[in-house]
Design an enzyme around this catalytic site. Sequence first.
Site, PDB file in Angstrom:
ATOM      1  CG  ASP A 209      -8.428   0.473  10.568  1.00 13.47           C
ATOM      2  OD1 ASP A 209      -9.078   1.092  11.415  1.00 13.47           O
ATOM      3  OD2 ASP A 209      -8.955  -0.376   9.823  1.00 13.47           O
TER       4      ASP A 209
ATOM      5  NE  ARG B  37      -2.192  -2.921  -4.310  1.00 10.82           N
ATOM      6  CZ  ARG B  37      -2.297  -3.083  -2.999  1.00 10.82           C
ATOM      7  NH1 ARG B  37      -2.191  -2.056  -2.202  1.00 10.82           N
ATOM      8  NH2 ARG B  37      -2.520  -4.275  -2.480  1.00 10.82           N
TER       9      ARG B  37
ATOM     10  CG  ASP C 286      -5.721  -3.457  -2.292  1.00  4.96           C
ATOM     11  OD1 ASP C 286      -5.388  -3.095  -1.131  1.00  4.96           O
ATOM     12  OD2 ASP C 286      -5.986  -4.632  -2.582  1.00  4.96           O
TER      13      ASP C 286
ATOM     14  N   GLY D 141       0.774  -1.245   0.000  1.00  7.21           N
ATOM     15  CA  GLY D 141       0.000   0.000   0.000  1.00  7.21           C
ATOM     16  C   GLY D 141       0.797   1.282   0.000  1.00  7.21           C
TER      17      GLY D 141
ATOM     18  CB  VAL E 266      -9.808   5.515   1.974  1.00  7.25           C
ATOM     19  CG1 VAL E 266     -10.726   6.505   2.652  1.00  7.25           C
ATOM     20  CG2 VAL E 266      -8.687   5.084   2.920  1.00  7.25           C
TER      21      VAL E 266
HETATM   22  P1  5GP Z   1      -4.276  -1.797  11.434  1.00  2.27           P
HETATM   23  O1  5GP Z   1      -3.400  -2.929  11.843  1.00  2.27           O
HETATM   24  O2  5GP Z   1      -3.746  -0.437  11.835  1.00  2.27           O
HETATM   25  O3  5GP Z   1      -5.706  -1.994  11.885  1.00  2.27           O
HETATM   26  O4  5GP Z   1      -4.420  -1.859   9.862  1.00  2.27           O
HETATM   27  C1  5GP Z   1      -3.444  -1.440   9.013  1.00  2.27           C
HETATM   28  C2  5GP Z   1      -3.594  -2.080   7.640  1.00  2.27           C
HETATM   29  O5  5GP Z   1      -4.976  -2.359   7.309  1.00  2.27           O
HETATM   30  C3  5GP Z   1      -3.129  -1.124   6.575  1.00  2.27           C
HETATM   31  O6  5GP Z   1      -1.735  -1.210   6.349  1.00  2.27           O
HETATM   32  C4  5GP Z   1      -3.956  -1.532   5.379  1.00  2.27           C
HETATM   33  O7  5GP Z   1      -3.331  -2.612   4.727  1.00  2.27           O
HETATM   34  C5  5GP Z   1      -5.268  -2.026   5.976  1.00  2.27           C
HETATM   35  N1  5GP Z   1      -6.312  -0.975   5.955  1.00  2.27           N
HETATM   36  C6  5GP Z   1      -6.884  -0.386   7.040  1.00  2.27           C
HETATM   37  N2  5GP Z   1      -7.817   0.513   6.660  1.00  2.27           N
HETATM   38  C7  5GP Z   1      -7.831   0.505   5.306  1.00  2.27           C
HETATM   39  C8  5GP Z   1      -8.589   1.239   4.327  1.00  2.27           C
HETATM   40  O8  5GP Z   1      -9.460   2.090   4.603  1.00  2.27           O
HETATM   41  N3  5GP Z   1      -8.326   0.952   3.018  1.00  2.27           N
HETATM   42  C9  5GP Z   1      -7.393   0.026   2.634  1.00  2.27           C
HETATM   43  N4  5GP Z   1      -7.239  -0.169   1.330  1.00  2.27           N
HETATM   44  N5  5GP Z   1      -6.669  -0.690   3.538  1.00  2.27           N
HETATM   45  C10 5GP Z   1      -6.876  -0.443   4.857  1.00  2.27           C
END
Ligand code: 5GP
Length: 179
Positions: A107, A169, A163, A49, A157
């Site tokens: 996230d 992407r 993606d 990403g 998003v």
């Molecule tokens: P976390 O471990 O902080 O919950 O999630 C991080 C990963 O979740 C990011 O690196 C990404 O791969 C994925 N992710 C979280 N939210 C989104 C989003 O809104 N869109 C996309 N495409 N990926 C997300």
Amino acid sequence: MKDNIVLHGLSFRPYLPEGQIAERVTELGQHISRDYQGKSPLFLAVLNGAFMFAADLIRACEIDCSIAFIRLASYDGLNSSGRVKTVIGLQEDIKGRDVIIIEDIVDTGQTMSHFIPQLEEMGPASVAIASLLVKTEALECDVDIRYTGFEIPTKFVIGYGLDYDGLGRNFPEIYQLAD
Ligand code: 5GP
């Protein structure tokens, strides 16, 4: 910027235009350049990403720096949650280096809060996170994000490297899932 787009049957609406992203990424690059003046940080760009953000961010940095690309893969092992990530592709010796992780989006913060301790075991001089997007209200973990591009609401998003199931992407701007 396009109007609503549809990927795999889901509709996304325009959210952050290309110009606004470019402006903010330039600011982040200047900020990093000031903070790391006289140092030579190693950027670790988290694939897939962050590839587009990483390419723009390091071009906005006016200091000596290097970049490596890593992946954070879930491993099964003893952890049933599937959320624990292990790093692959890190060949550089990060001992004594000032490391800046480049992420597309934070996230819940789970990914970074598992990854940072793994990195710290390798003896870097310092570790900072630069994330283009942060879903502030979704954060569950205590993660210190030194450089944030945009704080965004808890909505999915895509675009600018992010993606939806492999698509989206390539868009130079960011779109948000429509209600
Ligand atoms: P976390 O471990 O902080 O919950 O999630 C991080 C990963 O979740 C990011 O690196 C990404 O791969 C994925 N992710 C979280 N939210 C989104 C989003 O809104 N869109 C996309 N495409 N990926 C997300």
